[in-house]
Design a protein around this motif. Structure first.
Motif, PDB file in Angstrom:
ATOM      1  N   LEU A  87      -2.337   4.519  -8.660  1.00 11.57           N
ATOM      2  CA  LEU A  87      -2.537   5.530  -7.842  1.00 11.57           C
ATOM      3  C   LEU A  87      -4.117   5.931  -7.931  1.00 11.57           C
ATOM      4  N   TYR A  88      -4.768   6.149  -6.845  1.00 11.03           N
ATOM      5  CA  TYR A  88      -5.855   6.559  -6.676  1.00 11.03           C
ATOM      6  C   TYR A  88      -6.444   8.044  -7.083  1.00 11.03           C
ATOM      7  N   ASP A  89      -5.467   8.960  -7.392  1.00 15.01           N
ATOM      8  CA  ASP A  89      -5.974  10.471  -7.550  1.00 15.01           C
ATOM      9  C   ASP A  89      -6.537  11.118  -6.293  1.00 15.01           C
ATOM     10  N   LYS A  90      -5.894  10.530  -5.342  1.00 16.68           N
ATOM     11  CA  LYS A  90      -6.247  11.176  -4.112  1.00 16.68           C
ATOM     12  C   LYS A  90      -5.277  11.946  -3.378  1.00 16.68           C
ATOM     13  N   GLU A  91      -5.425  13.165  -2.622  1.00 13.11           N
ATOM     14  CA  GLU A  91      -4.455  14.191  -2.190  1.00 13.11           C
ATOM     15  C   GLU A  91      -3.899  13.533  -0.963  1.00 13.11           C
ATOM     16  N   GLU A  92      -2.513  13.805  -0.764  1.00 16.67           N
ATOM     17  CA  GLU A  92      -1.557  13.366   0.480  1.00 16.67           C
ATOM     18  C   GLU A  92      -2.228  13.594   1.794  1.00 16.67           C
ATOM     19  N   ARG A  93      -2.269  12.838   2.354  1.00 12.66           N
ATOM     20  CA  ARG A  93      -2.521  13.136   3.800  1.00 12.66           C
ATOM     21  C   ARG A  93      -2.252  11.904   4.636  1.00 12.66           C
ATOM     22  N   ASN A 135       0.719  -1.242   0.074  1.00 11.22           N
ATOM     23  CA  ASN A 135       0.040  -0.197   0.194  1.00 11.22           C
ATOM     24  C   ASN A 135       0.757   1.397  -0.069  1.00 11.22           C
ATOM     25  N   VAL A 136       0.350   2.204  -0.607  1.00 10.94           N
ATOM     26  CA  VAL A 136       0.883   3.468  -0.692  1.00 10.94           C
ATOM     27  C   VAL A 136       0.246   4.422   0.256  1.00 10.94           C
ATOM     28  N   ILE A 137       0.691   4.581   1.478  1.00  6.76           N
ATOM     29  CA  ILE A 137       0.154   5.347   2.454  1.00  6.76           C
ATOM     30  C   ILE A 137       0.707   6.837   2.910  1.00  6.76           C
ATOM     31  N   GLY A 138      -0.151   7.826   2.838  1.00  4.15           N
ATOM     32  CA  GLY A 138       0.402   9.020   3.378  1.00  4.15           C
ATOM     33  C   GLY A 138       0.888  10.049   2.426  1.00  4.15           C
ATOM     34  N   GLU A 139       1.653   9.803   1.545  1.00  5.45           N
ATOM     35  CA  GLU A 139       2.476  10.424   0.395  1.00  5.45           C
ATOM     36  C   GLU A 139       2.768   9.647  -0.586  1.00  5.45           C
ATOM     37  N   ILE A 140       2.888  10.029  -1.686  1.00  5.81           N
ATOM     38  CA  ILE A 140       3.318   9.098  -3.097  1.00  5.81           C
ATOM     39  C   ILE A 140       4.536   8.529  -2.753  1.00  5.81           C
ATOM     40  N   GLY A 141       5.380   9.022  -2.414  1.00  2.00           N
ATOM     41  CA  GLY A 141       6.784   8.530  -2.326  1.00  2.00           C
ATOM     42  C   GLY A 141       7.748   8.364  -3.816  1.00  2.00           C
ATOM     43  N   ASP A 142       8.422   7.569  -3.725  1.00  2.62           N
ATOM     44  CA  ASP A 142       9.508   7.481  -4.915  1.00  2.62           C
ATOM     45  C   ASP A 142       8.903   6.449  -6.007  1.00  2.62           C
ATOM     46  N   LYS A 171      -5.124   6.254   2.223  1.00  2.00           N
ATOM     47  CA  LYS A 171      -4.497   5.153   1.121  1.00  2.00           C
ATOM     48  C   LYS A 171      -4.505   5.668  -0.338  1.00  2.00           C
ATOM     49  N   LEU A 172      -3.261   5.929  -0.775  1.00  2.00           N
ATOM     50  CA  LEU A 172      -3.289   6.614  -1.967  1.00  2.00           C
ATOM     51  C   LEU A 172      -3.226   6.009  -3.300  1.00  2.00           C
ATOM     52  N   GLY A 173      -2.935   4.614  -2.823  1.00  2.00           N
ATOM     53  CA  GLY A 173      -2.723   3.698  -4.188  1.00  2.00           C
ATOM     54  C   GLY A 173      -1.915   2.557  -3.739  1.00  2.00           C
ATOM     55  N   HIS A 174      -1.604   1.587  -4.743  1.00  2.00           N
ATOM     56  CA  HIS A 174      -0.990   0.503  -4.027  1.00  2.00           C
ATOM     57  C   HIS A 174       0.006  -0.111  -5.361  1.00  2.00           C
ATOM     58  N   ILE A 175       1.026  -0.827  -4.833  1.00  2.00           N
ATOM     59  CA  ILE A 175       2.035  -1.432  -6.057  1.00  2.00           C
ATOM     60  C   ILE A 175       1.983  -2.879  -5.638  1.00  2.00           C
ATOM     61  N   ASN A 176       1.573  -3.393  -7.076  1.00  2.00           N
ATOM     62  CA  ASN A 176       1.850  -4.684  -7.292  1.00  2.00           C
ATOM     63  C   ASN A 176       2.877  -5.413  -7.740  1.00  2.00           C
ATOM     64  N   ILE A 177       3.204  -6.602  -7.212  1.00  2.00           N
ATOM     65  CA  ILE A 177       4.613  -7.267  -7.738  1.00  2.00           C
ATOM     66  C   ILE A 177       4.232  -8.661  -7.979  1.00  2.00           C
ATOM     67  N   THR A 178       4.667  -9.139  -9.153  1.00  2.00           N
ATOM     68  CA  THR A 178       4.858 -10.457  -9.655  1.00  2.00           C
ATOM     69  C   THR A 178       6.094 -10.958  -9.648  1.00  2.00           C
ATOM     70  N   ALA A 179       6.394 -12.443  -9.300  1.00  2.00           N
ATOM     71  CA  ALA A 179       7.709 -12.747  -9.206  1.00  2.00           C
ATOM     72  C   ALA A 179       7.694 -14.342  -9.443  1.00  2.00           C
ATOM     73  N   ASN A 180       8.526 -15.009 -10.177  1.00  2.00           N
ATOM     74  CA  ASN A 180       8.820 -16.286 -10.474  1.00  2.00           C
ATOM     75  C   ASN A 180       9.560 -17.041  -9.267  1.00  2.00           C
ATOM     76  N   SER A 181      10.032 -16.405  -8.260  1.00  2.00           N
ATOM     77  CA  SER A 181      10.712 -17.242  -7.289  1.00  2.00           C
ATOM     78  C   SER A 181      10.618 -16.297  -5.906  1.00  2.00           C
ATOM     79  N   GLN A 182      10.611 -16.999  -4.792  1.00  2.00           N
ATOM     80  CA  GLN A 182      10.780 -16.115  -3.430  1.00  2.00           C
ATOM     81  C   GLN A 182      11.982 -15.048  -3.377  1.00  2.00           C
ATOM     82  N   ALA A 183      12.960 -15.419  -4.034  1.00  2.00           N
ATOM     83  CA  ALA A 183      14.124 -14.377  -4.134  1.00  2.00           C
ATOM     84  C   ALA A 183      14.080 -13.360  -4.611  1.00  2.00           C
ATOM     85  N   GLU A 184      13.230 -13.436  -5.990  1.00  2.00           N
ATOM     86  CA  GLU A 184      12.893 -12.411  -6.765  1.00  2.00           C
ATOM     87  C   GLU A 184      11.986 -11.295  -6.097  1.00  2.00           C
TER      88      GLU A 184
END
Length: 357
Positions: A321-327, A300-307, A331-344
């Protein structure tokens, strides 16, 4: 089909994004032009009547939706999930009573309407225990963790005289959740159990599927879910949050909707929770819910958009991103990750550690 959504937040936004490729149109009832769904369809500001006139079917974003409003709308147009699901899941006492009725393990509990009630509940349940408002409250709001009887007055005062519930504290190994979707023909699709990590009551990280889950544990969770879906005649997505303990699964609570812990499914499955919810309420066949990658995660992207530059440079991450002002704590957005291994997966999460507490 024209789909009306009571609410215009990020969940409605993602429902529309998932539903447009299926040929549907969307309308939302919101409070202002600045809500996350405002540009994703017809926006009816504080005007449920126009939403009803627009829609062929209606759904809602939150279990805090007024059940009387849903009952009234349902006389004119189909509403999924139904008022029965909403009535049950918007009140923690009714939820727990249903778990008891269906022999689904949950924490010991007692309803509380006064400080004296709380004293008696503490005597019956013991400490530690968690006092929660019976309705509303999310992301850790409306809760007080009691460790000692000296905190009883403080705990009750924090509830602001609202009907509350005292729940015995559950010693758990990890927090899990399960999302399923049921259609009007009683077909079901289940997503895998996922592992959730919270900070200050807010979900920060979901790992999907949860690793080292015995198939029997998944089967048990699905049995609990199917029992609940069928008992409430629930149509659409339903989420149950669970504790994994030394003695088995303990169900904590339900949400009659798509859920933050299911956002990973947008890139992690062929049919996301959002698309399957839309399919269910519009009479379309349910889609495949099996993960397309062995390792997925959602941050989750919380409070500020960040890097976000770092996010966009990684080949296996997906920014929403959800087009919401920082506060703070929003919850401003989220990042999904897909991977083929635990290490990745671990390496990707490490590169995104700036988004985690």
């Amino acid at each position: 089909m024209k789909v009306g959504v009571l609410g215009a937040g990020q969940l409605g936004r993602m429902l529309a994004i998932a539903g447009y490729p299926l040929g549907h149109q969307f309308g939302f009832s919101g409070n202002s032009q600045n809500e996350p769904s405002s540009l994703l369809g017809h926006l009816f500001i504080n005007d449920n009547k126009s939403l009803v006139d627009f829609a062929d079917v209606i759904t809602f974003e939150s279990e805090n939706t007024d059940v009387e409003v849903v009952k009234k709308i349902a006389k004119t147009v189909a509403v999924y999930p139904s008022a029965k699901s909403l009535f049950t899941t918007q009140h923690r006492g009714r939820e727990k009573a249903l778990f008891d009725q269906l022999n689904i393990p949950c924490a010991p509990y007692q309803m509380v309407n006064s400080e004296e009630d709380l004293k008696q509940a503490v005597e019956a349940i013991g400490l530690p225990a968690i006092l929660k408002t019976a309705t509303e409250g999310y992301d850790g709001k409306g809760q007080f963790l009691l460790h000692d009887t000296s905190q009883i007055t403080q705990a009750w005062n924090s509830m602001q005289a609202k009907e509350s519930i005292l729940e015995g504290f559950v010693n758990f190994k990890r927090e899990l959740s399960l999302i399923a979707v049921r259609d009007t023909d009683n077909n079901h699709k289940y997503y895998p159990l996922v592992e959730n990590t919270h900070h200050n009551g807010i979900l920060r990280l979901t790992i999907a599927p949860a690793q080292s889950i015995d198939p029997e544990v998944q089967k048990t969770a699905q049995h609990y879910m199917q029992t609940l879906l069928d008992e409430m005649d629930h149509v659409g997505a339903l989420t149950i949050e669970l504790f994994e303990t030394e003695t088995g699964l303990v169900v904590n609570e339900m949400a009659p909707r798509v859920h933050n812990s299911g956002h990973w499914s947008i890139e992690g499955t062929n049919t996301s929770q959002f698309e399957n919810h839309v399919r269910a309420i519009t009479g379309m066949p349910l889609g495949d819910s099996v993960p397309t990658h062995p390792f997925c995660a959602m941050i989750n992207v919380i409070g500020e958009i960040g890097d976000i530059e770092t996010v966009l440079k990684l080949s296996n991450t997906h920014l929403h991103l959800y087009d919401k002002e920082e506060r703070a704590d929003r919850k401003l957005g989220h990042i999904n990750i897909t991977a083929n291994s635990q290490a990745e997966l671990d390496a990707s999460i490490k590169q995104l550690k700036g988004f985690l507490p």
